[in-house]
Design an enzyme around this catalytic site. Sequence first.
Site, PDB file in Angstrom:
ATOM      1  CB  CYS A 161      37.483  41.260  42.818  1.00 39.47           C
ATOM      2  SG  CYS A 161      37.961  41.878  43.791  1.00 39.47           S
ATOM      3  N   PRO A 208      34.518  32.236  34.601  1.00 41.21           N
ATOM      4  CG  PRO A 208      33.091  31.098  33.549  1.00 41.21           C
ATOM      5  CD  PRO A 208      32.961  31.728  34.963  1.00 41.21           C
ATOM      6  CG  ASP A 231      30.521  45.832  40.345  1.00 45.49           C
ATOM      7  OD1 ASP A 231      31.430  45.133  41.770  1.00 45.49           O
ATOM      8  OD2 ASP A 231      31.498  46.436  39.773  1.00 45.49           O
TER       9      ASP A 231
END
Length: 419
Positions: free
Chosen positions: A118, A124, A307
């Site tokens: 996503c 990173p 989330d």
Amino acid sequence: MAQEVIKIRGGRTLNGEVNISGAKNSAVAIIPATLLAQGHVKLEGLPQISDVKTLVSLLEDLNIKASLNGMELEVDTTEIQNAALPNNKVESLRASYYMMGAMLGRFKKCVIGLPGGCPLGPRPIDQHIKGFKALGAEIDESSTTSMKIEAKELKGAHIFLDMVSVGATINIMLAAVYATGQTVIENAAKEPEVVDVANFLTSMGANIKGAGTSTIKINGVKELHGSEYQVIPDRIEAGTYMCIAAACGENVILNNIVPKHVETLTAKFSELGVNVDVRDERIRINNNAPYQFVDIKTLVYPGFATDLQQPITPLLFMANGPSFVTDTIYPERFKHVEELKRMGANIEVDEGTATIKPSTLHGAEVYASDLRAGACLIIAGLIAEGVTTIYNVKHIYRGYTDIVEHLKALGADIWTETV
């Protein structure tokens, strides 16, 4: 080119039961971890999602025999061979980076395409690379499409993560199980999925202590044997269905839940005024709107999960005043906001904080930019007036098992079409 869309006619009241799937964020790490075994592994309770199928395909690219049947996966690593992993599969999901740690542990070298997943702004993998280097690996990043990681020998090391990272914590564990001596990970992630992966590795003979705390110690072993293992329930899927039930449920029961894993959301529901009844491994929820306005700030576990900040947003349109949502983990995780505005939402974002005011939503054509944004738009569609059409549904299928069928069974007016 034809694509599938999800359509929802809002306004239905939902009733019934949903069995929560196995944890996506555990499964996508445990499947790569099977390649560390010498022999046969059987996994149970896997979510039936596209990411699982992609990872099984990557195992097969290493000459591993893998048989996926519903929620069960059987793996035989007897004839495993190292190979460069193709970029087109790897770039389709971010969790393919767990193949790095597992292959480094097993083979001491790997060549792998750069991971995808996503698009959530900067994500990173520098902490992963820092950990691999500390264990003795050299990293060749000269290619723009792939990465080569190689070590003459893996030696235990003391690694302090600069930021709490679930991915880095797990990846270092995967690489360290075969390292000589002891590896210590400081500032480790405490998420239940980290504990689940550690428990799986331990079931194969790994020596891991402290998973679930900020300090994890791994004593390297010579060999890991096969194992049978059941993946924990998915706390994010559970949280998403909790939000669905609070938005439009009359009497919805969620089964196969670990209540402790969702207690931050349960506490926030208490603030909102949602009716929640927790019993053992099941939760009963029903809509009790209008709700109280709240402030939400995402944090690493056991704080409020990043989330779930998108799935809970539609609930806040049903509150009696302005709510504020700040994402400290992914400050750019607000691509769903413009889509909600198409539906008439009164919502603005400024410097990583969304201000959400009471709104009446109407159906519209919207686009799922990522997995949890897709879940947010489904919930918005369920409470909106009229028909909502959601595009880019491939993101949704990456993380939710049979979500359209589950919602139909609860009484939602939801279907798919090819356009």
